[in-house]
Design a protein around this motif. Sequence first.
Motif, PDB file in Angstrom:
ATOM      1  N   UNK A 189       0.776  -1.246   0.014  1.00  9.77           N
ATOM      2  CA  UNK A 189      -0.090   0.164  -0.062  1.00  9.77           C
ATOM      3  C   UNK A 189       0.768   1.255  -0.026  1.00  9.77           C
ATOM      4  N   UNK A 190       0.748   2.213  -0.835  1.00 11.77           N
ATOM      5  CA  UNK A 190       1.326   3.248  -1.153  1.00 11.77           C
ATOM      6  C   UNK A 190       0.536   4.511  -1.046  1.00 11.77           C
ATOM      7  N   UNK A 191       0.287   5.161   0.111  1.00  9.63           N
ATOM      8  CA  UNK A 191      -0.490   6.291   0.360  1.00  9.63           C
ATOM      9  C   UNK A 191      -0.190   7.342  -0.312  1.00  9.63           C
ATOM     10  N   UNK A 192       0.968   7.551  -1.160  1.00 10.46           N
ATOM     11  CA  UNK A 192       1.226   8.774  -1.818  1.00 10.46           C
ATOM     12  C   UNK A 192       0.637   8.483  -3.340  1.00 10.46           C
ATOM     13  N   UNK A 193      -0.283   7.258  -3.667  1.00 14.60           N
ATOM     14  CA  UNK A 193      -0.718   7.160  -4.739  1.00 14.60           C
ATOM     15  C   UNK A 193      -2.248   7.611  -4.856  1.00 14.60           C
ATOM     16  N   UNK A 194      -2.263   8.969  -5.490  1.00 18.19           N
ATOM     17  CA  UNK A 194      -3.512   9.808  -5.138  1.00 18.19           C
ATOM     18  C   UNK A 194      -4.546   9.263  -6.145  1.00 18.19           C
ATOM     19  N   UNK A 195      -4.321   8.382  -7.184  1.00 16.65           N
ATOM     20  CA  UNK A 195      -5.164   7.825  -8.100  1.00 16.65           C
ATOM     21  C   UNK A 195      -6.050   6.974  -6.994  1.00 16.65           C
ATOM     22  N   UNK A 196      -5.468   6.089  -6.041  1.00 20.22           N
ATOM     23  CA  UNK A 196      -6.066   5.289  -5.360  1.00 20.22           C
ATOM     24  C   UNK A 196      -6.471   5.715  -4.163  1.00 20.22           C
ATOM     25  N   UNK A 197      -5.901   6.584  -3.372  1.00 20.07           N
ATOM     26  CA  UNK A 197      -6.157   6.863  -1.903  1.00 20.07           C
ATOM     27  C   UNK A 197      -6.086   8.710  -1.956  1.00 20.07           C
ATOM     28  N   UNK A 198      -7.148   8.928  -1.000  1.00 22.52           N
ATOM     29  CA  UNK A 198      -7.204  10.466  -0.527  1.00 22.52           C
ATOM     30  C   UNK A 198      -7.426  10.279   0.854  1.00 22.52           C
ATOM     31  N   UNK A 199      -6.514  11.305   1.550  1.00 27.78           N
ATOM     32  CA  UNK A 199      -6.552  11.824   2.873  1.00 27.78           C
ATOM     33  C   UNK A 199      -7.756  12.163   3.171  1.00 27.78           C
ATOM     34  N   UNK A 200      -8.608  12.170   4.145  1.00 28.79           N
ATOM     35  CA  UNK A 200      -9.857  13.149   4.219  1.00 28.79           C
ATOM     36  C   UNK A 200      -9.957  13.632   5.830  1.00 28.79           C
ATOM     37  N   UNK A 201      -9.319  13.069   6.494  1.00 26.06           N
ATOM     38  CA  UNK A 201      -9.499  13.300   8.157  1.00 26.06           C
ATOM     39  C   UNK A 201      -7.946  13.139   8.787  1.00 26.06           C
ATOM     40  N   UNK A 202      -7.766  14.251   9.324  1.00 23.80           N
ATOM     41  CA  UNK A 202      -6.406  14.253  10.113  1.00 23.80           C
ATOM     42  C   UNK A 202      -6.676  14.570  11.549  1.00 23.80           C
ATOM     43  N   UNK A 203      -6.059  13.709  12.550  1.00 29.98           N
ATOM     44  CA  UNK A 203      -6.046  13.570  13.861  1.00 29.98           C
ATOM     45  C   UNK A 203      -5.011  14.183  14.504  1.00 29.98           C
ATOM     46  N   UNK A 204      -4.886  15.254  15.263  1.00 30.12           N
ATOM     47  CA  UNK A 204      -3.379  15.591  15.629  1.00 30.12           C
ATOM     48  C   UNK A 204      -3.567  15.628  16.894  1.00 30.12           C
ATOM     49  N   UNK A 205      -2.650  14.966  17.800  1.00 30.71           N
ATOM     50  CA  UNK A 205      -2.529  14.570  18.953  1.00 30.71           C
ATOM     51  C   UNK A 205      -1.503  15.607  19.800  1.00 30.71           C
ATOM     52  N   UNK A 206      -1.819  16.836  20.116  1.00 22.70           N
ATOM     53  CA  UNK A 206      -0.880  17.803  20.798  1.00 22.70           C
ATOM     54  C   UNK A 206      -0.650  17.333  22.147  1.00 22.70           C
ATOM     55  N   UNK A 207       0.681  16.723  22.319  1.00 23.74           N
ATOM     56  CA  UNK A 207       1.042  16.069  23.491  1.00 23.74           C
ATOM     57  C   UNK A 207       2.374  16.557  24.348  1.00 23.74           C
ATOM     58  N   UNK A 208       3.100  17.393  23.337  1.00 25.57           N
ATOM     59  CA  UNK A 208       4.463  17.888  23.822  1.00 25.57           C
ATOM     60  C   UNK A 208       4.784  19.059  23.551  1.00 25.57           C
ATOM     61  N   UNK A 209       5.841  19.342  24.228  1.00 20.95           N
ATOM     62  CA  UNK A 209       6.309  20.976  24.200  1.00 20.95           C
ATOM     63  C   UNK A 209       7.914  20.658  23.716  1.00 20.95           C
ATOM     64  N   UNK A 210       8.129  21.237  22.417  1.00 20.87           N
ATOM     65  CA  UNK A 210       9.647  21.181  21.981  1.00 20.87           C
ATOM     66  C   UNK A 210      10.338  22.397  22.467  1.00 20.87           C
ATOM     67  N   UNK A 211      11.661  22.241  22.840  1.00 18.33           N
ATOM     68  CA  UNK A 211      12.478  23.267  23.334  1.00 18.33           C
ATOM     69  C   UNK A 211      13.227  23.543  22.045  1.00 18.33           C
ATOM     70  N   UNK A 212      14.272  24.648  22.294  1.00 18.73           N
ATOM     71  CA  UNK A 212      15.061  25.196  21.280  1.00 18.73           C
ATOM     72  C   UNK A 212      16.115  24.049  20.881  1.00 18.73           C
ATOM     73  N   UNK A 213      16.477  23.195  21.619  1.00 20.44           N
ATOM     74  CA  UNK A 213      17.281  21.940  21.532  1.00 20.44           C
ATOM     75  C   UNK A 213      16.615  20.996  20.883  1.00 20.44           C
ATOM     76  N   UNK A 214      15.259  20.877  20.632  1.00 19.43           N
ATOM     77  CA  UNK A 214      14.685  19.635  20.126  1.00 19.43           C
ATOM     78  C   UNK A 214      14.213  18.822  21.201  1.00 19.43           C
ATOM     79  N   UNK A 215      14.234  19.180  22.382  1.00 27.75           N
ATOM     80  CA  UNK A 215      13.928  18.258  23.390  1.00 27.75           C
ATOM     81  C   UNK A 215      12.274  18.180  23.406  1.00 27.75           C
ATOM     82  N   UNK A 216      11.591  16.925  23.533  1.00 21.80           N
ATOM     83  CA  UNK A 216      10.166  17.066  23.761  1.00 21.80           C
ATOM     84  C   UNK A 216       9.733  16.639  25.284  1.00 21.80           C
ATOM     85  N   UNK A 217       9.073  17.604  25.857  1.00 22.64           N
ATOM     86  CA  UNK A 217       8.363  17.406  27.235  1.00 22.64           C
ATOM     87  C   UNK A 217       6.990  17.046  27.306  1.00 22.64           C
TER      88      UNK A 217
END
Length: 880
Positions: A189-217
């Motif tokens: 399965x290749x989700x980049x194949x837009x002749x077969x697949x279409x993304x219609x719903x995106x769920x974002x789980x906002x659970x971290x804070x990223x600092x200037x060094x790239x660390x996730x808290x």
Amino acid sequence: MSSNPQYLSGNEIRNTFLNFFAQRSHQILPSASLVPEDPTVLLTIAGMLPFKPIFLGQRTPEFKRATTSQKCIRTNDIENVGRTKRHHTFFEMLGNFSFGDYFKEQAIAWGWEISTQVFGFSPQNLVVSVFEDDDEAFAIWRDQIGVPIARIKRLGEDDNFWVSGPTGPCGPCSEIYYDFHPERGDENIDLEDDSRFIEFYNLVFMQYNRDASGNLTPLQNKNIDTGMGLDRMAQILQKVPNNYETDLIFPIIQTAGQIAGVDYHSSDEKTKTSLKVIGDHIRAVIHMIADEIRASNVGRGYVLRRLIRRVVRHGRLIGISGEFTTQVAETAIALSESAYPNVRQREAAIKAELQREESNFLRTLDRGEKLLEEIIQEVKQQGNTQISGESAFTLYDTYGFPLELTQEVAEENNLTVDAEGFEAQMEIQKGRGRDAHETIDLTVQGSLDKLAEHIQVTEFLGYTQSATTAIIEAILLEGVSQQEAEAGTQVQIVLDKTPFYAESGGQIGDRGYISGDGIVVRVEDVKKESDFFVHFGRIERGTLRVGDPVTAQIDPACRRRAQANHTATHLLQAALKKIVDDGISQAGSLVSFDRLRFDFNCPRALTVEEVQQIEEQVNSWIAEAHAAKVEVLPLAEAKAKGAVAMFGEKYGDEVRVIDFPSVSMELCGGTHVSNTAEIGVFKIISEAGVASGVRRIEAVSGPAILDYLNLRDKVVKDLSDRFKVKPEELPDRITSLQSELRNSQKELETLKVQLAIAKSDSLLQTVETVGDHKIIVAQLEDIDPESLKTAAERLLQKIGNGAVVLGSVPEADKVSIVAAFSPEVNKKGLQAGKFVGAIAKICGGGGGGRPNLAQAGGRDASKLPDALGQAESDLKSALA
């Protein structure tokens, strides 16, 4: 397909989504304006953007759960509109949001429920993606929802990890894709194949804070942000091959086709693309104008103008010769009004703006298209593949062609445009409109984002107090949070409360001092970042520490000046509406300590009499001593009373109303005089155009009048001393000097021509005969372009049948070349314009003109001998 989802109209899909989440305790909120609160973006580009301050911890949400249908505009990939199945400038994003309430498990369960049980998608037609490291989401999809492992795809950070910026809240995503061909199986399965697949719903789980060094808290409060594309859902449920053939857009396309006399389904791909562009862009345009965006040459106004012009041009491409945008806009308004009533309420303004922009563009489009066609033909004939920056800028400056439009037409002809050269020409023209540009200190904002969970928002006391005691909540040095700062450093300070007004609504921030035990900070500016007031200043004495108690004191003289100018701005707008046109609306403003500036939408220049009447009217209201009435009212009640909304401002459920009864009533958060008499006097300095359909008045009022008069008096005295005349005699003296200067310039031009002729006459001795023709190719020193042209014409007259090519370096880094050809030379296939343009390229330039006489320029003087040598060689070769 193995499933048959039910047919739903676009409106039904929208209402079904909103009602589903309303039944699950989500508050249905109206779409925010396309003019965003977020100063880092021009337009609302995502469904979550209105909630960004909540996600960043800068604002407390009124509801724990919300659901919206948010109108959005993106133009970063405008070239793909109409060419792909799903690219749009305008789109609607359906979303459900949780602010520290439910999280992954519930969001996934509801996402699956609405997709399968409400919209009727078969699980066989669905594939989901998760972030590659999000084992928790993977397990929920597999174990609780029951999605086969083969239909859960792990994707990397670029695809499935949401960030608000380099630092700040972020988190993994999980997307639901519709599979048009499940019969092809689950292998590879290749989700980049837009002749077969279409993304219609995106769920974002906002659970971290990223600092200037790239660390996730992990965040203390985890949030959910989802987005379901309405246009994509309509494509799937209505079983059409692309988003454009849904009931959200296709009626607009049909209207455009009827006007052009073409049928979409039987048209070629080029015509279909133009119809799709019209359908997409006109939706964007009606919503932008409904949200009080006006066409201009800067910012979001430029985006609007560009979209309208693309609509007009694509109309021309499918055979529409007259004005048509208001007709397709009527269809777009009818399609949108049930969900967005303001498009019908603003119908007159939408059609007026479209009609004005379209008619203005059509007036120059014919000439511009012909010139562009000539440029393209010339480029091709010369064997080149690029249109010069100078040519592109001429199209822009004279004919109103945006660079993007020239690039678009060039691409259709397999050519490119010298964008760097265009920008170099543009730099010369820039200047106007820069004053309105807001500079956003993103480093400060980034630090505040990280501090947001630990400090309280600033309490503003400045409407009633000029000083207060306060606590230092944060200290920033060059945008970086610090615990203390020493004397002599530039700092940004956040207090728990402040009397300082922060730059907003066109009014600049207060000045003053922050002082404490051995501490003195001179405050030079104040800006508002979300709900934090940031005081920019310099520590003059002592050491400043977080937690210190201090006294914050504004400069009362500066405040009085700003108040006078701000109230004068309100009176100015009221006078414009009364004297010029009641439909005038604000397009920008600046309220500073020394002056005020007011930009307004008006299709014509004001007359001298109108400017005088406006000034007299404002001064009349000042003299009448109207007292201010300040109220905080529900937004609907304020609008019902007739309060005028200020351009670019955002309003909550309750608004501050500044009312000078019988004169002006506006929604405004700025500081004002308590009585118009406090202004003293008002004086208009200038009235001018700053963009198409936008005028600007600059004025002074109150204490700033004395500064203005002192400056004028100083200038007049200085001129009187220099010219040794009385002030009242200055106009006559200046007129006399101008006349003398014009006469001197004419004499100088005559001498230049005479010098050029004298120098050129000596060239008659160098004439060469080539076949039946005579040629002169030579360099003349220090001859200006106009005199060089006169010399070439004179020489051609003297030699008769032949060609003259002259070059000169009139000043450093500037080359001038002229070619004059007789009719007999033209018959040989040589045209002066094309000939001299090609020769000038050797000197790093270009040019052109008529077949018999043409002029070109260049920048590399060292190459002029080579260019003239090439000219001589080419002439001999062609004429032999």
